[in-house]
Design a protein around this motif. Sequence first.
Motif, PDB file in Angstrom:
ATOM      1  N   TYR A  42      -1.654  -8.221  -9.675  1.00 26.90           N
ATOM      2  CA  TYR A  42      -1.811  -8.505 -11.106  1.00 26.90           C
ATOM      3  C   TYR A  42      -0.493  -8.375 -11.862  1.00 26.90           C
ATOM      4  CZ  TYR A  42      -6.680  -7.834  -9.856  1.00 26.90           C
ATOM      5  OH  TYR A  42      -7.890  -7.922  -9.259  1.00 26.90           O
ATOM      6  N   TRP A  43       0.216  -7.270 -11.667  1.00 31.29           N
ATOM      7  CA  TRP A  43       1.405  -7.036 -12.480  1.00 31.29           C
ATOM      8  C   TRP A  43       2.613  -7.840 -12.024  1.00 31.29           C
ATOM      9  CZ3 TRP A  43       5.510  -5.385  -9.785  1.00 31.29           C
ATOM     10  CH2 TRP A  43       5.308  -4.589  -8.674  1.00 31.29           C
ATOM     11  N   PHE A  44       2.719  -8.129 -10.714  1.00 28.74           N
ATOM     12  CA  PHE A  44       3.908  -8.859 -10.283  1.00 28.74           C
ATOM     13  C   PHE A  44       3.974 -10.276 -10.846  1.00 28.74           C
ATOM     14  CE2 PHE A  44       6.145 -11.642  -7.263  1.00 28.74           C
ATOM     15  CZ  PHE A  44       7.417 -11.181  -7.500  1.00 28.74           C
ATOM     16  N   PRO A  45       2.914 -11.077 -10.767  1.00 30.98           N
ATOM     17  CA  PRO A  45       3.023 -12.416 -11.366  1.00 30.98           C
ATOM     18  C   PRO A  45       3.267 -12.371 -12.877  1.00 30.98           C
ATOM     19  CG  PRO A  45       1.148 -12.327  -9.897  1.00 30.98           C
ATOM     20  CD  PRO A  45       1.658 -10.923 -10.038  1.00 30.98           C
ATOM     21  N   ALA A  46       2.659 -11.405 -13.548  1.00 27.17           N
ATOM     22  CA  ALA A  46       2.857 -11.305 -15.001  1.00 27.17           C
ATOM     23  C   ALA A  46       4.305 -10.949 -15.334  1.00 27.17           C
ATOM     24  CB  ALA A  46       1.901 -10.273 -15.581  1.00 27.17           C
ATOM     25  N   LEU A  47       4.868  -9.972 -14.625  1.00 30.32           N
ATOM     26  CA  LEU A  47       6.257  -9.587 -14.890  1.00 30.32           C
ATOM     27  C   LEU A  47       7.243 -10.659 -14.446  1.00 30.32           C
ATOM     28  CD1 LEU A  47       6.267  -5.800 -13.971  1.00 30.32           C
ATOM     29  CD2 LEU A  47       6.318  -6.833 -16.230  1.00 30.32           C
ATOM     30  N   ALA A  48       6.958 -11.319 -13.338  1.00 30.73           N
ATOM     31  CA  ALA A  48       7.858 -12.361 -12.866  1.00 30.73           C
ATOM     32  C   ALA A  48       7.875 -13.539 -13.832  1.00 30.73           C
ATOM     33  CB  ALA A  48       7.446 -12.820 -11.466  1.00 30.73           C
ATOM     34  N   THR A  49       6.711 -13.922 -14.327  1.00 38.11           N
ATOM     35  CA  THR A  49       6.647 -15.020 -15.293  1.00 38.11           C
ATOM     36  C   THR A  49       7.330 -14.645 -16.594  1.00 38.11           C
ATOM     37  OG1 THR A  49       4.565 -15.759 -14.320  1.00 38.11           O
ATOM     38  CG2 THR A  49       5.084 -16.551 -16.522  1.00 38.11           C
ATOM     39  N   SER A  50       7.084 -13.425 -17.048  1.00 36.90           N
ATOM     40  CA  SER A  50       7.725 -12.977 -18.287  1.00 36.90           C
ATOM     41  C   SER A  50       9.234 -12.921 -18.130  1.00 36.90           C
ATOM     42  CB  SER A  50       7.212 -11.590 -18.683  1.00 36.90           C
ATOM     43  OG  SER A  50       5.835 -11.632 -18.918  1.00 36.90           O
ATOM     44  N   SER A  71      10.951  -5.901 -10.694  1.00 40.19           N
ATOM     45  CA  SER A  71       9.574  -6.122 -10.250  1.00 40.19           C
ATOM     46  C   SER A  71       9.553  -6.717  -8.849  1.00 40.19           C
ATOM     47  CB  SER A  71       8.824  -7.015 -11.237  1.00 40.19           C
ATOM     48  OG  SER A  71       9.389  -8.301 -11.297  1.00 40.19           O
ATOM     49  N   GLY A  72      10.519  -7.575  -8.536  1.00 43.69           N
ATOM     50  CA  GLY A  72      10.592  -8.127  -7.186  1.00 43.69           C
ATOM     51  C   GLY A  72      10.871  -7.065  -6.141  1.00 43.69           C
ATOM     52  N   LEU A  73      11.775  -6.146  -6.454  1.00 50.16           N
ATOM     53  CA  LEU A  73      12.083  -5.073  -5.507  1.00 50.16           C
ATOM     54  C   LEU A  73      10.887  -4.152  -5.273  1.00 50.16           C
ATOM     55  CD1 LEU A  73      15.717  -4.122  -6.578  1.00 50.16           C
ATOM     56  CD2 LEU A  73      14.992  -5.262  -4.479  1.00 50.16           C
ATOM     57  N   VAL A  74      10.179  -3.819  -6.340  1.00 50.54           N
ATOM     58  CA  VAL A  74       9.003  -2.959  -6.187  1.00 50.54           C
ATOM     59  C   VAL A  74       7.910  -3.698  -5.413  1.00 50.54           C
ATOM     60  CG1 VAL A  74       7.164  -1.754  -7.434  1.00 50.54           C
ATOM     61  CG2 VAL A  74       9.512  -1.585  -8.235  1.00 50.54           C
ATOM     62  N   GLY A  77       8.707  -3.632  -1.832  1.00 53.13           N
ATOM     63  CA  GLY A  77       8.401  -2.299  -1.321  1.00 53.13           C
ATOM     64  C   GLY A  77       6.921  -2.104  -1.064  1.00 53.13           C
ATOM     65  N   VAL A  78       6.090  -2.615  -1.960  1.00 49.30           N
ATOM     66  CA  VAL A  78       4.630  -2.527  -1.785  1.00 49.30           C
ATOM     67  C   VAL A  78       4.210  -3.299  -0.537  1.00 49.30           C
ATOM     68  CG1 VAL A  78       2.438  -3.303  -2.767  1.00 49.30           C
ATOM     69  CG2 VAL A  78       4.078  -2.094  -4.197  1.00 49.30           C
ATOM     70  N   GLN A  79       4.742  -4.506  -0.378  1.00 48.32           N
ATOM     71  CA  GLN A  79       4.369  -5.315   0.779  1.00 48.32           C
ATOM     72  C   GLN A  79       4.852  -4.693   2.084  1.00 48.32           C
ATOM     73  OE1 GLN A  79       2.205  -7.791   0.560  1.00 48.32           O
ATOM     74  NE2 GLN A  79       2.167  -7.333  -1.618  1.00 48.32           N
ATOM     75  N   LEU A  80       6.045  -4.100   2.081  1.00 47.51           N
ATOM     76  CA  LEU A  80       6.526  -3.410   3.285  1.00 47.51           C
ATOM     77  C   LEU A  80       5.662  -2.205   3.620  1.00 47.51           C
ATOM     78  CD1 LEU A  80      10.404  -3.544   2.860  1.00 47.51           C
ATOM     79  CD2 LEU A  80       9.022  -4.730   4.558  1.00 47.51           C
ATOM     80  N   ASP A  81       5.218  -1.475   2.605  1.00 41.83           N
ATOM     81  CA  ASP A  81       4.343  -0.338   2.822  1.00 41.83           C
ATOM     82  C   ASP A  81       3.021  -0.787   3.439  1.00 41.83           C
ATOM     83  OD1 ASP A  81       3.639   2.425   2.641  1.00 41.83           O
ATOM     84  OD2 ASP A  81       2.438   1.952   0.861  1.00 41.83           O
ATOM     85  N   LYS A  82       2.481  -1.887   2.944  1.00 44.19           N
ATOM     86  CA  LYS A  82       1.238  -2.420   3.515  1.00 44.19           C
ATOM     87  C   LYS A  82       1.446  -2.878   4.955  1.00 44.19           C
ATOM     88  CE  LYS A  82      -0.918  -3.886  -0.789  1.00 44.19           C
ATOM     89  NZ  LYS A  82      -1.417  -5.030  -1.582  1.00 44.19           N
ATOM     90  N   LEU A  83       2.607  -3.500   5.229  1.00 49.13           N
ATOM     91  CA  LEU A  83       2.904  -3.937   6.585  1.00 49.13           C
ATOM     92  C   LEU A  83       3.013  -2.755   7.536  1.00 49.13           C
ATOM     93  CD1 LEU A  83       3.696  -6.202   8.587  1.00 49.13           C
ATOM     94  CD2 LEU A  83       6.058  -5.830   7.857  1.00 49.13           C
ATOM     95  N   ILE A  84       3.671  -1.712   7.104  1.00 51.38           N
ATOM     96  CA  ILE A  84       3.801  -0.506   7.941  1.00 51.38           C
ATOM     97  C   ILE A  84       2.432   0.091   8.223  1.00 51.38           C
ATOM     98  CG2 ILE A  84       4.653   1.871   7.938  1.00 51.38           C
ATOM     99  CD1 ILE A  84       7.147   0.765   6.464  1.00 51.38           C
ATOM    100  N   ASP A  85       1.562   0.130   7.212  1.00 49.12           N
ATOM    101  CA  ASP A  85       0.205   0.646   7.424  1.00 49.12           C
ATOM    102  C   ASP A  85      -0.559  -0.205   8.438  1.00 49.12           C
ATOM    103  OD1 ASP A  85       0.522   2.771   5.717  1.00 49.12           O
ATOM    104  OD2 ASP A  85      -0.406   1.760   3.999  1.00 49.12           O
ATOM    105  N   LYS A  86      -0.426  -1.528   8.350  1.00 54.28           N
ATOM    106  CA  LYS A  86      -1.126  -2.404   9.298  1.00 54.28           C
ATOM    107  C   LYS A  86      -0.586  -2.234  10.714  1.00 54.28           C
ATOM    108  CE  LYS A  86      -2.713  -5.916   6.138  1.00 54.28           C
ATOM    109  NZ  LYS A  86      -2.776  -7.320   5.802  1.00 54.28           N
ATOM    110  N   ILE A  87       0.720  -2.085  10.850  1.00 50.09           N
ATOM    111  CA  ILE A  87       1.301  -1.881  12.169  1.00 50.09           C
ATOM    112  C   ILE A  87       0.843  -0.550  12.765  1.00 50.09           C
ATOM    113  CG2 ILE A  87       3.476  -1.445  13.392  1.00 50.09           C
ATOM    114  CD1 ILE A  87       4.761  -3.532  11.523  1.00 50.09           C
ATOM    115  N   GLN A  88       0.782   0.483  11.938  1.00 48.14           N
ATOM    116  CA  GLN A  88       0.309   1.782  12.436  1.00 48.14           C
ATOM    117  C   GLN A  88      -1.152   1.711  12.843  1.00 48.14           C
ATOM    118  OE1 GLN A  88       1.287   4.380   9.186  1.00 48.14           O
ATOM    119  NE2 GLN A  88       3.325   4.849   9.999  1.00 48.14           N
ATOM    120  N   ASP A  89      -1.980   1.022  12.065  1.00 40.86           N
ATOM    121  CA  ASP A  89      -3.384   0.849  12.442  1.00 40.86           C
ATOM    122  C   ASP A  89      -3.518   0.082  13.747  1.00 40.86           C
ATOM    123  OD1 ASP A  89      -4.171   2.252  10.214  1.00 40.86           O
ATOM    124  OD2 ASP A  89      -4.642   0.467   9.024  1.00 40.86           O
TER     125      ASP A  89
END
Length: 94
Positions: A42-50, A71-74, A77-89
Amino acid sequence: MQVIERLKHPLTGLAVVVSALGQLSFGAFEPAWALISATATYWFPALATSGATLLPELGFPNLGTNLLLASGLVYVGVQLDKLIDKIQDWREDR
């Protein structure tokens, strides 16, 4: 007697305060990161567009660039965190 003198030293008190604040900040970081991660779609597209379109048109091009970059860097970071969680699972389920 030497131990008591070291415990009363101002640097010892400063170290205790810094470590206590560090523990509190790490305790507050996890819920904040969970909120950022859960609402990233939700927040990334809004901040990127703004940052890319609205703010430069309003006369704030530097603020728009900084907002877009931050916002792009954060978001990365969120996507990398999700990727790490999926790899650990995946590794646990093998």
